[in-house]
Design a protein around this motif. Structure first.
Motif, PDB file in Angstrom:
ATOM      1  N   ARG A  56      34.618  55.120 175.326  1.00  0.00           N
ATOM      2  CA  ARG A  56      33.505  55.045 174.371  1.00  0.00           C
ATOM      3  C   ARG A  56      33.630  56.141 173.309  1.00  0.00           C
ATOM      4  O   ARG A  56      33.454  55.888 172.116  1.00  0.00           O
ATOM      5  CB  ARG A  56      32.160  55.185 175.088  1.00  0.00           C
ATOM      6  CG  ARG A  56      31.774  53.996 175.936  1.00  0.00           C
ATOM      7  CD  ARG A  56      30.396  54.253 176.553  1.00  0.00           C
ATOM      8  NE  ARG A  56      29.326  53.999 175.592  1.00  0.00           N
ATOM      9  CZ  ARG A  56      28.736  52.813 175.469  1.00  0.00           C
ATOM     10  NH1 ARG A  56      29.113  51.804 176.206  1.00  0.00           N
ATOM     11  NH2 ARG A  56      27.778  52.644 174.578  1.00  0.00           N
ATOM     12  N   GLU A  57      33.925  57.345 173.774  1.00  0.00           N
ATOM     13  CA  GLU A  57      34.034  58.471 172.839  1.00  0.00           C
ATOM     14  C   GLU A  57      35.165  58.205 171.841  1.00  0.00           C
ATOM     15  O   GLU A  57      35.047  58.480 170.645  1.00  0.00           O
ATOM     16  CB  GLU A  57      34.311  59.774 173.598  1.00  0.00           C
ATOM     17  CG  GLU A  57      33.222  60.222 174.570  1.00  0.00           C
ATOM     18  CD  GLU A  57      33.047  59.312 175.798  1.00  0.00           C
ATOM     19  OE1 GLU A  57      34.029  58.660 176.222  1.00  0.00           O
ATOM     20  OE2 GLU A  57      31.907  59.230 176.321  1.00  0.00           O
ATOM     21  N   PHE A  89      35.520  54.991 164.733  1.00  0.00           N
ATOM     22  CA  PHE A  89      34.649  54.489 163.656  1.00  0.00           C
ATOM     23  C   PHE A  89      34.299  55.607 162.677  1.00  0.00           C
ATOM     24  O   PHE A  89      34.308  55.411 161.459  1.00  0.00           O
ATOM     25  CB  PHE A  89      33.373  53.867 164.247  1.00  0.00           C
ATOM     26  CG  PHE A  89      33.533  52.403 164.584  1.00  0.00           C
ATOM     27  CD1 PHE A  89      34.079  52.010 165.796  1.00  0.00           C
ATOM     28  CD2 PHE A  89      33.166  51.409 163.673  1.00  0.00           C
ATOM     29  CE1 PHE A  89      34.243  50.664 166.110  1.00  0.00           C
ATOM     30  CE2 PHE A  89      33.328  50.062 163.977  1.00  0.00           C
ATOM     31  CZ  PHE A  89      33.868  49.689 165.203  1.00  0.00           C
ATOM     32  N   LEU A  90      33.978  56.782 163.210  1.00  0.00           N
ATOM     33  CA  LEU A  90      33.589  57.878 162.314  1.00  0.00           C
ATOM     34  C   LEU A  90      34.744  58.237 161.383  1.00  0.00           C
ATOM     35  O   LEU A  90      34.539  58.576 160.219  1.00  0.00           O
ATOM     36  CB  LEU A  90      33.149  59.101 163.130  1.00  0.00           C
ATOM     37  CG  LEU A  90      31.893  58.883 163.992  1.00  0.00           C
ATOM     38  CD1 LEU A  90      31.531  60.158 164.745  1.00  0.00           C
ATOM     39  CD2 LEU A  90      30.706  58.392 163.166  1.00  0.00           C
ATOM     40  N   ASP A  91      35.968  58.105 161.891  1.00  0.00           N
ATOM     41  CA  ASP A  91      37.150  58.419 161.073  1.00  0.00           C
ATOM     42  C   ASP A  91      37.483  57.325 160.071  1.00  0.00           C
ATOM     43  O   ASP A  91      38.312  57.529 159.175  1.00  0.00           O
ATOM     44  CB  ASP A  91      38.383  58.626 161.969  1.00  0.00           C
ATOM     45  CG  ASP A  91      38.300  59.923 162.754  1.00  0.00           C
ATOM     46  OD1 ASP A  91      37.445  60.761 162.396  1.00  0.00           O
ATOM     47  OD2 ASP A  91      39.066  60.085 163.727  1.00  0.00           O
ATOM     48  N   ALA A 150      27.271  49.604 169.372  1.00  0.00           N
ATOM     49  CA  ALA A 150      27.076  49.577 167.911  1.00  0.00           C
ATOM     50  C   ALA A 150      25.941  50.522 167.508  1.00  0.00           C
ATOM     51  O   ALA A 150      26.050  51.277 166.527  1.00  0.00           O
ATOM     52  CB  ALA A 150      26.769  48.150 167.446  1.00  0.00           C
ATOM     53  N   GLU A 151      24.871  50.495 168.295  1.00  0.00           N
ATOM     54  CA  GLU A 151      23.741  51.391 168.007  1.00  0.00           C
ATOM     55  C   GLU A 151      24.182  52.856 168.106  1.00  0.00           C
ATOM     56  O   GLU A 151      23.813  53.686 167.269  1.00  0.00           O
ATOM     57  CB  GLU A 151      22.593  51.122 168.989  1.00  0.00           C
ATOM     58  CG  GLU A 151      21.920  49.775 168.803  1.00  0.00           C
ATOM     59  CD  GLU A 151      20.947  49.761 167.641  1.00  0.00           C
ATOM     60  OE1 GLU A 151      21.364  49.287 166.549  1.00  0.00           O
ATOM     61  OE2 GLU A 151      19.801  50.222 167.794  1.00  0.00           O
ATOM     62  N   ALA A 152      24.987  53.150 169.129  1.00  0.00           N
ATOM     63  CA  ALA A 152      25.456  54.533 169.315  1.00  0.00           C
ATOM     64  C   ALA A 152      26.351  54.956 168.155  1.00  0.00           C
ATOM     65  O   ALA A 152      26.255  56.087 167.652  1.00  0.00           O
ATOM     66  CB  ALA A 152      26.198  54.649 170.651  1.00  0.00           C
ATOM     67  N   ALA A 175      25.601  57.901 165.452  1.00  0.00           N
ATOM     68  CA  ALA A 175      26.537  59.004 165.233  1.00  0.00           C
ATOM     69  C   ALA A 175      26.948  59.078 163.764  1.00  0.00           C
ATOM     70  O   ALA A 175      27.144  60.172 163.220  1.00  0.00           O
ATOM     71  CB  ALA A 175      27.772  58.820 166.116  1.00  0.00           C
ATOM     72  N   ALA A 176      27.062  57.934 163.126  1.00  0.00           N
ATOM     73  CA  ALA A 176      27.480  57.904 161.721  1.00  0.00           C
ATOM     74  C   ALA A 176      26.317  58.263 160.795  1.00  0.00           C
ATOM     75  O   ALA A 176      26.525  58.604 159.627  1.00  0.00           O
ATOM     76  CB  ALA A 176      28.028  56.522 161.368  1.00  0.00           C
TER      77      ALA A 176
END
Ligand SMILES: *Cc1c(COP(=O)(O)O)cnc(C)c1O
Length: 502
Positions: free
Chosen positions: A217-218, A224-226, A258-260, A264-265
């Motif tokens: 998950r991490e 995604f953040l990248d 997706a919510e997580a 985070a984003a």
């Protein structure tokens, strides 16, 4: 096995309306010469039934989604890879889920626009990915290595593509030029259904990023953040044999991820969830697939998915087509062995591959018609319904009580509109049968009009596909040469062959 029992319970499927339409179509097919001694097998597709099925799917999701929610129902092309079928579904507002260059080409031949296509295969080549991105087709990456390829194509910061080191002249410059919505396929690992081979969400599965694996998950959140250009998550939890609750649980896991990620984003980076297909179909009765039940179960299980914040993609295959298709095959011979009547028909493993090889999972209803296409009456006699393939297990029904089939009669295999006559198995070089669509038409003979959707494969085509133009490739025209073939025959020296290779 209970599934086998239930297939036999209502073998003629005369519970209601669909049976009458089916009987009429069979009768008309015979009357109009579609099934003859020379052309002894065909696939029939009920066009009205397919339209009804597409409408039921649309209505089911329209009922549970907030007004204005973008929903794309992308038909899984593998379930019925026929251009006119894809065209019909496009006419009903559907798109296509494709998993190979061939399926993509079929969808394009059907006229599907890029924004109604999704590419999902687990083994996309670099060239396939580049083509999909050039066309603007949505892509769901299956694994970290594929994601790295997308990096080079999209040219994300720090990726080989952006530093120009990939050497790929087709690389797009920046994310701004990419029209393709891009996502990751995840495996929520919620467990399998009753058919192992079709259970994609077991802890060990070849598909997607395994969500419950240590650190997964991490890793995905970071991915995604990248990559601001990743905007979708995709899950397809399984096909046939999956309880609806398990499917919904897989969708919930995907939604929660997706919510997580969006939390985070700090923005709605993921704007669309692709929830796959897999709705099971009854092979024992005329009960239609439960699109409405599934959509309502999703509303109860994952309300946030449907409140308008996310666009939706679905990828149903079997549920859209299975009930609208049948194989109609002539009985060539009726014989008996060991006290068991056996009808030898022209529909076997080449058309009902799964049924023949895994009958406990894939029983099909068989309906007996006479040579004129009228439903056969008479006492049920336990018999085998065999196919034309040259192996003993080529049976589509074993010890099945049916009115006794005789030579010249017809056997109809019901619910075979998906993954049967459209998924031909080339055993014994048997030809792909013709496929006809049909619809009620009072003006047509027998009240049914037919349209050819795929011609029967010709013997010449079989020869061509089987290396007909390469006849001498392994002998005089290629590897063999005169020296080797002559030497082989004469039992002399084997060494001379090397000359002929060059
Ligand atoms: C096969 C497949 C589907 C369709 O499954 P059905 O059981 O026919 O609905 C959808 N999505 C993916 C990724 C698939 O592999």
């Amino acid at each position: 096995m209970t599934t086998e029992d239930s297939a036999a319970r209502d073998p003629e499927g005369r519970g209601g309306g669909p049976a009458a339409g089916r009987d009429q179509a069979v009768r008309a097919a015979v009357e109009q010469g579609l099934i003859t001694p020379e052309s002894p097998v065909a696939g029939l597709l009920d066009v009205t039934g397919i339209r009804r099925s597409a409408a039921a799917l649309r209505a089911a999701f329209a009922e549970v989604t907030a007004p204005g929610t973008p929903v794309l129902h992308a038909f899984a092309v593998k379930a019925a890879a026929l251009v006119p079928v894809l065209r019909l579904l496009a006419d009903e507002g559907l798109g296509c889920e494709v998993a190979s260059p061939g399926e993509l080409a079929l969808a394009r031949a059907a006229g599907l626009p890029a924004d109604r296509m999704v590419l999902d295969s687990p083994a996309k080549t670099y060239a396939e990915l580049r083509e999909a991105l050039a066309l603007g087709i949505a892509v769901n990456a299956d694994n970290p290595q594929e994601l790295a390829r997308l990096d080079t194509l999209v040219g994300s910061p720090g990726s080989p593509g952006s530093s120009g080191s990939s050497g790929s002249s087709g690389s797009s410059g920046s994310s701004g030029e990419i029209a393709s919505p891009l996502g990751l396929r995840v495996n929520p690992q919620v467990g399998g259904g009753s058919i192992d081979a079709l259970s994609t969400a077991k802890p060990i599965s070849k598909f997607g990023f395994a969500l419950r694996d240590e650190g997964a998950r991490e890793w995905i959140v970071r991915a995604f953040l990248d990559r601001p250009w990743l905007t979708r998550l995709h899950a397809h939890v399984g096909s046939q044999g999956m309880p609806l609750e398990l499917m919904a649980a897989g969708v919930r896991e995907t939604y929660e991820l997706a919510e997580a990620i969006n939390a985070a984003a700090g923005r709605r980076q993921i704007d669309t969830l692709d929830i796959g297909g897999g709705l099971p179909v009854s092979f024992a009765s005329d009960e239609p697939p439960a699109f409405g039940d599934y959509a309502r179960l999703l509303r109860a299980t994952v309300p946030g998915l449907l409140d308008g914040r996310y666009g939706l993609v679905t990828e149903f295959g079997r549920a859209l087509l299975a009930k609208s298709g049948m194989v109609l095959a002539r009985v060539e011979y009726a014989k008996s062995a060991g006290g068991r009547p056996i009808a030898v028909t022209h529909a076997g493993a080449q058309l009902a591959t799964r049924t023949v090889f895994a009958p406990e999972f894939w029983p099909v209803r068989v309906v007996a018609y006479d040579a004129k296409g009228r439903p056969k009456a008479g006492p049920r006699v336990a018999q085998d319904v065999a196919g034309p393939c040259c192996f003993a297990g080529d049976l589509v029904a074993e010890n099945r009580p049916l009115p006794l089939l005789e030579a010249g009669d017809l056997a109809a295999l019901l619910d075979t509109g998906a993954y049967y006559f459209t998924n031909h198995f080339a055993y014994n070089s048997l030809p792909r049968p013709p496929v006809y669509g049909f619809a009620a038409d009072p003006a047509a003979p027998g009240g049914v009009r037919f349209a050819l959707a795929r011609p029967q494969q010709t013997v010449a085509e079989i020869v061509a596909e089987s290396g007909g133009a390469q006849r001498d490739a392994l002998t005089s025209g290629g590897l063999g040469g005169d020296a080797l073939s002559g030497g082989g025959r004469g039992g002399g020296e084997q060494g001379g062959g090397a000359d002929s290779v060059t």
